[in-house]
Design a protein around this motif. Structure first.
Motif, PDB file in Angstrom:
ATOM      1  N   LEU A 123       2.131  -4.144  -6.476  1.00  0.00           N
ATOM      2  CA  LEU A 123       1.333  -4.067  -5.249  1.00  0.00           C
ATOM      3  C   LEU A 123       1.371  -5.392  -4.496  1.00  0.00           C
ATOM      4  N   GLY A 124       1.324  -6.501  -5.237  1.00  0.00           N
ATOM      5  CA  GLY A 124       1.417  -7.812  -4.608  1.00  0.00           C
ATOM      6  C   GLY A 124       2.726  -7.987  -3.863  1.00  0.00           C
ATOM      7  N   GLY A 125       3.812  -7.479  -4.448  1.00  0.00           N
ATOM      8  CA  GLY A 125       5.106  -7.535  -3.771  1.00  0.00           C
ATOM      9  C   GLY A 125       5.106  -6.740  -2.485  1.00  0.00           C
ATOM     10  N   ALA A 126       4.401  -5.607  -2.484  1.00  0.00           N
ATOM     11  CA  ALA A 126       4.324  -4.790  -1.266  1.00  0.00           C
ATOM     12  C   ALA A 126       3.526  -5.499  -0.174  1.00  0.00           C
ATOM     13  N   ASP A 149       8.637   2.542  -0.429  1.00  0.00           N
ATOM     14  CA  ASP A 149       8.049   3.625   0.369  1.00  0.00           C
ATOM     15  C   ASP A 149       6.912   4.269  -0.421  1.00  0.00           C
ATOM     16  N   TYR A 150       5.695   4.176   0.089  1.00  0.00           N
ATOM     17  CA  TYR A 150       4.525   4.708  -0.625  1.00  0.00           C
ATOM     18  C   TYR A 150       4.361   6.221  -0.479  1.00  0.00           C
ATOM     19  N   HIS A 151       5.349   6.889   0.082  1.00  0.00           N
ATOM     20  CA  HIS A 151       5.389   8.347  -0.034  1.00  0.00           C
ATOM     21  C   HIS A 151       5.656   8.759  -1.485  1.00  0.00           C
ATOM     22  N   THR A 152       6.197   7.843  -2.289  1.00  0.00           N
ATOM     23  CA  THR A 152       6.692   8.183  -3.622  1.00  0.00           C
ATOM     24  C   THR A 152       5.682   7.947  -4.735  1.00  0.00           C
ATOM     25  N   THR A 153       4.431   7.661  -4.406  1.00  0.00           N
ATOM     26  CA  THR A 153       3.428   7.384  -5.441  1.00  0.00           C
ATOM     27  C   THR A 153       2.761   8.666  -5.943  1.00  0.00           C
ATOM     28  N   MET A 154       2.157   8.547  -7.122  1.00  0.00           N
ATOM     29  CA  MET A 154       1.380   9.662  -7.669  1.00  0.00           C
ATOM     30  C   MET A 154       0.131   9.905  -6.813  1.00  0.00           C
ATOM     31  N   VAL A 155      -0.503   8.794  -6.388  1.00  0.00           N
ATOM     32  CA  VAL A 155      -1.632   8.909  -5.462  1.00  0.00           C
ATOM     33  C   VAL A 155      -1.073   9.252  -4.086  1.00  0.00           C
ATOM     34  N   LYS A 156      -1.556  10.314  -3.504  1.00  0.00           N
ATOM     35  CA  LYS A 156      -1.046  10.749  -2.203  1.00  0.00           C
ATOM     36  C   LYS A 156      -1.922  10.203  -1.076  1.00  0.00           C
ATOM     37  N   PHE A 157      -1.360   9.250  -0.335  1.00  0.00           N
ATOM     38  CA  PHE A 157      -2.080   8.637   0.762  1.00  0.00           C
ATOM     39  C   PHE A 157      -1.811   9.392   2.058  1.00  0.00           C
ATOM     40  N   PRO A 158      -2.746   9.340   2.996  1.00  0.00           N
ATOM     41  CA  PRO A 158      -2.481   9.901   4.332  1.00  0.00           C
ATOM     42  C   PRO A 158      -1.316   9.164   4.996  1.00  0.00           C
ATOM     43  N   GLU A 159      -0.622   9.862   5.866  1.00  0.00           N
ATOM     44  CA  GLU A 159       0.560   9.297   6.507  1.00  0.00           C
ATOM     45  C   GLU A 159       0.249   7.991   7.245  1.00  0.00           C
ATOM     46  N   ILE A 161      -1.856   5.730   6.557  1.00  0.00           N
ATOM     47  CA  ILE A 161      -2.012   4.632   5.598  1.00  0.00           C
ATOM     48  C   ILE A 161      -0.648   4.234   5.032  1.00  0.00           C
ATOM     49  N   ILE A 162       0.168   5.212   4.687  1.00  0.00           N
ATOM     50  CA  ILE A 162       1.501   4.921   4.146  1.00  0.00           C
ATOM     51  C   ILE A 162       2.281   4.008   5.084  1.00  0.00           C
ATOM     52  N   LYS A 163       2.169   4.240   6.368  1.00  0.00           N
ATOM     53  CA  LYS A 163       2.922   3.431   7.337  1.00  0.00           C
ATOM     54  C   LYS A 163       2.388   2.009   7.451  1.00  0.00           C
ATOM     55  N   LYS A 164       1.181   1.775   6.920  1.00  0.00           N
ATOM     56  CA  LYS A 164       0.595   0.435   6.975  1.00  0.00           C
ATOM     57  C   LYS A 164       0.785  -0.349   5.679  1.00  0.00           C
ATOM     58  N   ILE A 165       1.303   0.309   4.627  1.00  0.00           N
ATOM     59  CA  ILE A 165       1.431  -0.381   3.338  1.00  0.00           C
ATOM     60  C   ILE A 165       2.834  -0.290   2.746  1.00  0.00           C
ATOM     61  N   SER A 166       3.752   0.391   3.416  1.00  0.00           N
ATOM     62  CA  SER A 166       5.106   0.562   2.888  1.00  0.00           C
ATOM     63  C   SER A 166       6.067  -0.450   3.513  1.00  0.00           C
ATOM     64  N   PRO A 167       6.745  -1.257   2.693  1.00  0.00           N
ATOM     65  CA  PRO A 167       7.770  -2.157   3.251  1.00  0.00           C
ATOM     66  C   PRO A 167       8.794  -1.445   4.129  1.00  0.00           C
ATOM     67  N   LYS A 168       9.045  -0.180   3.859  1.00  0.00           N
ATOM     68  CA  LYS A 168       9.990   0.599   4.654  1.00  0.00           C
ATOM     69  C   LYS A 168       9.736   0.467   6.148  1.00  0.00           C
ATOM     70  N   TYR A 169       8.475   0.365   6.552  1.00  0.00           N
ATOM     71  CA  TYR A 169       8.115   0.356   7.964  1.00  0.00           C
ATOM     72  C   TYR A 169       7.968  -1.057   8.536  1.00  0.00           C
ATOM     73  N   PHE A 170       8.235  -2.068   7.719  1.00  0.00           N
ATOM     74  CA  PHE A 170       8.080  -3.456   8.158  1.00  0.00           C
ATOM     75  C   PHE A 170       9.386  -4.235   8.116  1.00  0.00           C
ATOM     76  N   LEU A 171      10.211  -3.965   7.122  1.00  0.00           N
ATOM     77  CA  LEU A 171      11.387  -4.795   6.892  1.00  0.00           C
ATOM     78  C   LEU A 171      12.488  -4.523   7.903  1.00  0.00           C
ATOM     79  N   LYS A 172      13.159  -5.585   8.293  1.00  0.00           N
ATOM     80  CA  LYS A 172      14.301  -5.453   9.182  1.00  0.00           C
ATOM     81  C   LYS A 172      15.221  -6.649   8.964  1.00  0.00           C
ATOM     82  N   GLU A 173      16.439  -6.496   9.392  1.00  0.00           N
ATOM     83  CA  GLU A 173      17.400  -7.580   9.253  1.00  0.00           C
ATOM     84  C   GLU A 173      17.054  -8.701  10.229  1.00  0.00           C
ATOM     85  N   LYS A 174      16.920  -9.921   9.688  1.00  0.00           N
ATOM     86  CA  LYS A 174      16.649 -11.108  10.496  1.00  0.00           C
ATOM     87  C   LYS A 174      17.553 -12.237  10.023  1.00  0.00           C
ATOM     88  N   PRO A 175      17.898 -13.166  10.899  1.00  0.00           N
ATOM     89  CA  PRO A 175      18.853 -14.222  10.540  1.00  0.00           C
ATOM     90  C   PRO A 175      18.429 -15.076   9.352  1.00  0.00           C
TER      91      PRO A 175
END
Length: 239
Positions: A123-126, A149-159, A161-175
């Motif tokens: 969780l700290g890494g996320a 991607d927090y879609h893949t957890t046993m605990v099912k979060f609302p969409e 919330i998932i978009k606010k805690i998943s690296p999938k929605y934050f990470l991008k290529e930067k120099p």
């Protein structure tokens, strides 16, 4: 082993009238000014947990000031917030900005050249690869066994919330990604599948040297903790 100096403090979250319980670790030999490492624990861990204590003390002995804190619904902070972490997970993630603000405001006298690093597991890494990623005050990010991607957890979060805690929605290529980010994972991790590592690597376009893979070690890098510590120290010292 050098003596560890532990300074305990409360870090206020004024909007919610709570205090995050925190500790700063150093040694008698720590320089007057040194970089800060903020150590972010895994889910349900806190600053007294084995993994957190192990690395907080090791980094302190290596010359850093290390701040670890108990999230909302974790450790001592739980006495104020209750234990339903799933109901406050978005604020658990965003509180990292308050911690960074606090260091800059209250510890500028011992902070070297505004160097603040983030280190954490699970969780700290996320937290690191979401809120930490876009906070440009952070010089280096080290995220261990992190979920993409927090879609893949046993605990099912609302969409929303998932978009606010998943690296999938934050990470991008930067120099500067390869100068700034190091990730690691064990192939036999029973909690967060190893496949998350390549997803994060691809999203950031990281070089292989920034991605540490281990055949075994589970979710806590058992048998590799010293090795990964040395790799992290080397990475932190690179300009």
């Amino acid at each position: 082993m050098e003596d560890i100096i532990v300074e305990n403090m409360d870090i206020p979250i004024e909007e919610d009238n709570i205090q995050l319980k925190a500790s700063i670790y150093s040694t008698p030999k720590t320089a007057v000014r040194a970089p800060f490492i903020i150590h972010l624990a895994g889910l349900l861990d806190h600053r007294e947990s084995f993994f957190v204590q192990y690395y907080s003390k090791k980094f302190a002995q290596a010359g850093y000031y290390v701040l670890s804190y108990d999230y909302r619904a974790h450790g001592e902070t739980k006495k104020q917030t209750g234990s339903r972490w799933d109901k406050m997970v978005v604020k658990i993630f965003s509180d990292i900005h308050v911690i960074i603000d606090w260091i800059i405001t209250n510890r500028s006298d011992i902070l070297l050249d505004n160097q603040i690093f983030l280190f954490g597991r699970s969780l700290g890494g996320a937290i690191i690869l979401t809120n930490g990623f876009f906070d440009e005050r952070i010089t280096k990010l080290i995220a261990l066994c992190t979920r993409f991607d927090y879609h893949t957890t046993m605990v099912k979060f609302p969409e929303e919330i998932i978009k606010k805690i998943s690296p999938k929605y934050f990470l991008k290529e930067k120099p500067d990604n390869n100068q700034r980010i190091l990730i690691a994972h064990c192939k036999d991790d029973p909690r967060i599948p190893f496949s998350n590592l390549s997803q994060i690597k691809d999203a950031l376009n990281l070089n292989s040297k920034n991605v540490l893979e281990y055949e075994n070690g589970g979710h806590s890098f058992k048998g590799h903790r010293e090795e990964i510590f040395e790799q992290i120290l080397k990475f932190l010292k690179e300009i």
